[in-house]
Design a protein around this motif. Structure first.
Motif, mmCIF file in Angstrom:
data_model
loop_
_atom_site.group_PDB
_atom_site.id
_atom_site.type_symbol
_atom_site.label_atom_id
_atom_site.label_comp_id
_atom_site.label_asym_id
_atom_site.label_seq_id
_atom_site.Cartn_x
_atom_site.Cartn_y
_atom_site.Cartn_z
ATOM 1 N N GLY A 14 0.816 -1.200 0.000
ATOM 2 C CA GLY A 14 0.000 0.000 0.000
ATOM 3 C C GLY A 14 0.849 1.249 0.000
ATOM 4 O O GLY A 14 0.503 2.264 -0.633
ATOM 5 N N VAL A 15 1.984 1.248 0.717
ATOM 6 C CA VAL A 15 2.854 2.428 0.771
ATOM 7 C C VAL A 15 3.489 2.667 -0.594
ATOM 8 O O VAL A 15 3.545 3.805 -1.077
ATOM 9 C CB VAL A 15 3.933 2.236 1.858
ATOM 10 C CG1 VAL A 15 4.983 3.346 1.778
ATOM 11 C CG2 VAL A 15 3.305 2.193 3.240
ATOM 12 N N LEU A 16 3.975 1.603 -1.254
ATOM 13 C CA LEU A 16 4.591 1.783 -2.564
ATOM 14 C C LEU A 16 3.563 2.241 -3.598
ATOM 15 O O LEU A 16 3.878 3.045 -4.500
ATOM 16 C CB LEU A 16 5.241 0.477 -3.015
ATOM 17 C CG LEU A 16 6.484 0.050 -2.219
ATOM 18 C CD1 LEU A 16 6.981 -1.304 -2.714
ATOM 19 C CD2 LEU A 16 7.592 1.095 -2.352
ATOM 20 N N GLU A 17 2.319 1.772 -3.443
ATOM 21 C CA GLU A 17 1.263 2.228 -4.356
ATOM 22 C C GLU A 17 1.060 3.727 -4.219
ATOM 23 O O GLU A 17 0.947 4.457 -5.232
ATOM 24 C CB GLU A 17 -0.028 1.476 -4.047
ATOM 25 C CG GLU A 17 -1.184 1.898 -4.962
ATOM 26 C CD GLU A 17 -2.495 1.238 -4.571
ATOM 27 O OE1 GLU A 17 -3.377 1.131 -5.437
ATOM 28 O OE2 GLU A 17 -2.608 0.854 -3.383
ATOM 29 N N ARG A 18 1.028 4.204 -3.002
ATOM 30 C CA ARG A 18 0.826 5.639 -2.776
ATOM 31 C C ARG A 18 2.016 6.457 -3.262
ATOM 32 O O ARG A 18 1.841 7.498 -3.924
ATOM 33 C CB ARG A 18 0.580 5.882 -1.292
ATOM 34 C CG ARG A 18 0.441 7.357 -0.913
ATOM 35 C CD ARG A 18 0.065 7.509 0.549
ATOM 36 N NE ARG A 18 1.009 6.817 1.415
ATOM 37 C CZ ARG A 18 2.185 7.336 1.797
ATOM 38 N NH1 ARG A 18 2.546 8.535 1.351
ATOM 39 N NH2 ARG A 18 2.989 6.656 2.600
ATOM 40 N N LEU A 65 3.156 -10.729 2.446
ATOM 41 C CA LEU A 65 4.363 -10.946 3.233
ATOM 42 C C LEU A 65 4.087 -10.923 4.742
ATOM 43 O O LEU A 65 4.721 -11.679 5.502
ATOM 44 C CB LEU A 65 5.426 -9.891 2.878
ATOM 45 C CG LEU A 65 6.820 -10.112 3.454
ATOM 46 C CD1 LEU A 65 7.360 -11.484 3.068
ATOM 47 C CD2 LEU A 65 7.781 -9.016 2.996
ATOM 48 N N ILE A 66 3.166 -10.093 5.201
ATOM 49 C CA ILE A 66 2.853 -10.069 6.628
ATOM 50 C C ILE A 66 2.334 -11.425 7.076
ATOM 51 O O ILE A 66 2.749 -11.971 8.112
ATOM 52 C CB ILE A 66 1.840 -8.947 6.941
ATOM 53 C CG1 ILE A 66 2.499 -7.576 6.762
ATOM 54 C CG2 ILE A 66 1.296 -9.099 8.355
ATOM 55 C CD1 ILE A 66 1.556 -6.408 7.035
ATOM 56 N N THR A 67 1.428 -11.991 6.302
ATOM 57 C CA THR A 67 0.858 -13.294 6.656
ATOM 58 C C THR A 67 1.917 -14.384 6.647
ATOM 59 O O THR A 67 1.981 -15.231 7.562
ATOM 60 C CB THR A 67 -0.263 -13.647 5.667
ATOM 61 O OG1 THR A 67 -1.264 -12.629 5.709
ATOM 62 C CG2 THR A 67 -0.888 -14.977 6.023
ATOM 63 N N ALA A 80 7.614 -5.457 6.093
ATOM 64 C CA ALA A 80 6.278 -5.683 5.529
ATOM 65 C C ALA A 80 5.238 -4.824 6.227
ATOM 66 O O ALA A 80 4.320 -4.291 5.580
ATOM 67 C CB ALA A 80 5.915 -7.156 5.657
ATOM 68 N N GLU A 81 5.363 -4.668 7.541
ATOM 69 C CA GLU A 81 4.425 -3.804 8.266
ATOM 70 C C GLU A 81 4.598 -2.355 7.848
ATOM 71 O O GLU A 81 3.610 -1.611 7.704
ATOM 72 C CB GLU A 81 4.663 -3.955 9.774
ATOM 73 C CG GLU A 81 3.649 -3.228 10.642
ATOM 74 C CD GLU A 81 2.280 -3.881 10.612
ATOM 75 O OE1 GLU A 81 1.281 -3.175 10.902
ATOM 76 O OE2 GLU A 81 2.208 -5.088 10.293
ATOM 77 N N HIS A 82 5.863 -1.936 7.690
ATOM 78 C CA HIS A 82 6.140 -0.565 7.291
ATOM 79 C C HIS A 82 5.591 -0.262 5.892
ATOM 80 O O HIS A 82 5.107 0.857 5.633
ATOM 81 C CB HIS A 82 7.651 -0.327 7.317
ATOM 82 C CG HIS A 82 8.055 1.060 6.918
ATOM 83 N ND1 HIS A 82 7.935 2.143 7.752
ATOM 84 C CD2 HIS A 82 8.576 1.540 5.748
ATOM 85 C CE1 HIS A 82 8.370 3.237 7.148
ATOM 86 N NE2 HIS A 82 8.768 2.900 5.907
ATOM 87 N N LEU A 83 5.629 -1.241 4.979
ATOM 88 C CA LEU A 83 5.162 -1.040 3.603
ATOM 89 C C LEU A 83 3.698 -1.430 3.412
ATOM 90 O O LEU A 83 3.208 -1.405 2.281
ATOM 91 C CB LEU A 83 6.033 -1.868 2.643
ATOM 92 C CG LEU A 83 7.514 -1.465 2.567
ATOM 93 C CD1 LEU A 83 8.294 -2.445 1.697
ATOM 94 C CD2 LEU A 83 7.667 -0.045 2.042
ATOM 95 N N GLN A 84 3.005 -1.813 4.497
ATOM 96 C CA GLN A 84 1.584 -2.187 4.444
ATOM 97 C C GLN A 84 1.341 -3.320 3.440
ATOM 98 O O GLN A 84 0.490 -3.238 2.561
ATOM 99 C CB GLN A 84 0.717 -0.984 4.081
ATOM 100 C CG GLN A 84 0.775 0.140 5.105
ATOM 101 C CD GLN A 84 -0.084 1.322 4.711
ATOM 102 O OE1 GLN A 84 -0.820 1.289 3.700
ATOM 103 N NE2 GLN A 84 -0.008 2.407 5.475
#
Length: 632
Positions: free
Chosen positions: A51-55, A122-124, A108-112
């Protein structure tokens, strides 16, 4: 080390200097800069997972600049972690391990990278690996906790540090022999039942049992903050304080080189340990901080840590000039178990330039005070009692008597120091209660050494020092030495002579009592011998013992006679001195010579009576033999 494989595509990433390129046949349309590394990638694989890279890609595209450049300067794990993230986005094969899963989970948490942007994101994947693989293994949990140190703030927010510590604490509190972990984790040479395999065949051999300190070495790899948190959780789970103290002291030995200097080490393995300790030794300031933290981690309980280790910590604290609270706590810990110390332990050098003495006597004084306070609080009883000037009962090796003997030995070691002031010596010697010393021989030896090393002491100071010992509690050998000791004041010599003669008189009376008992018991033996009974051997034994006792009594009589002559000679010399000065006329009565004279007279009467009794007995025996001759 366990691992988990993700992705199925072959690795298409190539590094050229400080840049990574993905060789997919399509030109790169986005550049991601992480620290000093740049990644030439494609937008779609990235924005479909993060989500972060998308934004960020959307914002960079709206600016209308040529080429899409994204800055990721604060990603946990840095360029190495983002490299694995990029491979995961492209579906390239990669391995999750206990060493990289923490960084990947934080990145992964930082990049949502949630399942909202793709199923099995990746979080899962990292959470599954953590819970099902890493936290079930002791060694993997250690590695994961070590990795948390690089991204501590992010790992704390995700409760990864807490989960790793909880996992380790549970395993440390459980007997490893029950489950075959952690040191017996199943490997390629071990069967599911736990027996060892040779070429795939079970040998039936079982791994050796593990002791309760099996985890000490593994936690040395943890930093002090994480180690403190681990110990705190272990204590809350009820692990024994002895085990906690053992781990803390083991940790201290690893990072405080001064603790290993006094230990004898030999062999190649020991040499390697010393080399490693010196190479990785922290600075003095770091060692000081570590020592103060170690003091806070040690349980305040008697016997949980060895006395030698505590003295090593105290010595190191003095060298590093640790806080007064830290030094005081270590002194109190040592005082609680001072009876377990040795004389070598007590010989703490003086590390301060303001103190002139060679050894730190004041520190030993404080340690002794802590011990005495605890001994009184626990109801320390007298090991022996004094009744009418005589020691009654046999003293046992109680803690207080052991400490008294230890302090007397310490006083003998520090007495030759010419800079040791009399008040310090007196204070330390007088701190021991009277009942703690069954005999004062050790104290007399220390006083004699101090007098020899300090010949400038005045007569009043010598008498004041000698008041510390009780002449009545000196052995016969010590009395003999003291009676001829020119360094002792005259008053003390007279007292020693008096009590020495009293001891001899008591010994002679006891020998006479034994002799009378033997004489009384000889009649039935003699009659049995004349009758040809079986008591012939007993009679011969009694005769030999009686002869030995008589020889002993003769030696005692000679010693008493010598003492009487010495007493008479000393009295004449004092009377001669009294004729010249009137002030000396009261000296014989003041020094107890009147009592001595009476003592000698009584002894003379006792010896004379004994001789008269022997002559009477001889006359009776002679008359009896003459009667037997007449009858014959």
């Amino acid at each position: 080390m366990a691992c988990m494989k993700l992705g199925s595509k072959s690795d298409a990433f190539q590094r050229q200097g400080q840049a990574w390129f993905c060789a997919t046949g399509l030109p790169s349309d986005v550049i991601v800069e992480v620290d000093e590394m740049s990644f030439h990638l494609h937008k779609f694989p990235l924005l479909s997972r993060s989500g972060v890279l998308e934004r960020l890609i959307a914002e960079a595209s709206d600016d209308g600049e040529e080429g899409c450049v994204i800055q990721l300067s604060d990603i946990p794990g840095g360029a190495k972690a983002f490299e694995l993230v990029a491979k995961f986005c492209y579906g390239v094969k990669l391995e999750l391990t206990a060493s990289n899963v923490v960084h990947l989970r934080c990145a992964a948490e930082h990049l949502q990278m949630t399942d909202e942007y793709g199923e099995g994101n990746l979080i899962t994947q990292t959470e599954i690996f953590l819970n099902q693989v890493v936290l079930r293994s002791w060694k993997d949990s250690i590695k994961a906790l070590q990795a948390c140190e690089d991204v501590l703030a992010h790992a704390d927010n995700l409760h990864m540090v807490k989960r790793c510590i909880e996992s380790l604490a549970v395993k440390a509190c459980t007997d490893p022999n029950l489950f075959g972990w952690p040191m017996t984790d199943r490997g390629p040479m071990q069967s599911p039942g736990g027996s060892m395999l040779w070429n795939g065949i079970s040998t039936g051999a079982r791994p050796r049992n593990a002791s309760l300190d099996w985890w000490y070495e593994d936690v040395l790899s943890l930093s002090l903050p994480l180690y403190k948190r681990l110990i705190s959780v272990m204590e809350s789970r009820g692990i024994k304080e002895e085990i906690i103290a053992g781990s803390v002291t083991h940790y201290a030995k690893r990072f405080l080189p001064g603790l290993n200097r006094r230990q004898s080490m030999s062999g190649e393995h020991s040499t390697r340990l010393v080399a490693v300790a010196i190479a990785s030794a922290p600075s003095e300031e770091e060692q000081k901080h570590l020592l103060e933290e170690i003091d806070g981690l040690l349980p305040m309980q008697k016997g949980v840590a060895s006395t030698k280790i505590l003295f090593g910590l105290l010595r190191t604290a003095m060298i590093l000039r640790a806080s007064p609270a830290c030094v005081s706590n270590l002194e109190e810990r040592i005082g609680m178990q001072l009876d377990q110390a040795t004389l070598e332990d007590l010989l703490l050098p003086t590390f301060s330039y303001s103190m002139e003495t060679l050894y730190n006597v004041e520190c030993v004084q404080r340690i002794l005070e802590h011990f005495l306070v605890l001994d009184q609080a626990t109801g320390g009883a007298s090991p022996c009692s004094v009744d009418d000037g005589q020691l009654m009962g046999s003293p046992s090796l109680t803690p207080i008597t052991m400490v008294a003997k230890l302090i007397d030995g310490y006083l003998s070691e520090v007495a030759p120091d010419v800079n040791l002031k009399l008040p310090k010596f007196q204070s330390l010697a007088g701190a021991i209660p009277d009942y703690a010393r069954p005999l004062d021989d050790g104290l007399y030896r220390a006083i004699d050494i101090y007098l020899k090393a300090h010949p400038w002491l005045t007569d009043s100071e010598r008498e004041q020092l000698c008041r510390l010992m009780d002449c009545q509690k000196l052995s016969l050998e010590a009395c003999t030495h003291a009676a001829q000791n020119e360094r002792l004041p005259l008053r003390v010599v007279v007292q020693v002579l008096f009590f020495e003669q009293l001891q001899l008189r008591t010994s002679i009376a006891g020998c006479f009592l034994v002799s009378d008992n033997l004489d009384g018991g000889s009649r039935p033996l003699r009659s049995g011998l004349m009758g040809g009974g079986p008591n012939e051997g007993g009679w011969a034994t009694a005769v030999r013992e009686n002869q030995v006792l008589k020889v002993g009594m003769d030696n005692m009589r000679m010693r008493v006679s010598e003492l009487e002559k010495e007493c008479t000679s000393m009295r004449e010399e004092i009377e001669k001195l009294g004729q010249g000065k009137g002030v000396w006329r009261s000296v014989p009565r003041k020094f107890g010579l009147k009592i001595k004279s009476q003592m000698c007279s009584a002894q003379e009467g006792s010896v004379s009576d004994q001789k008269a009794a022997e002559k009477t007995k001889e006359r009776r025996n002679g008359k009896h033999m003459r009667n037997l001759s007449v009858d014959g």
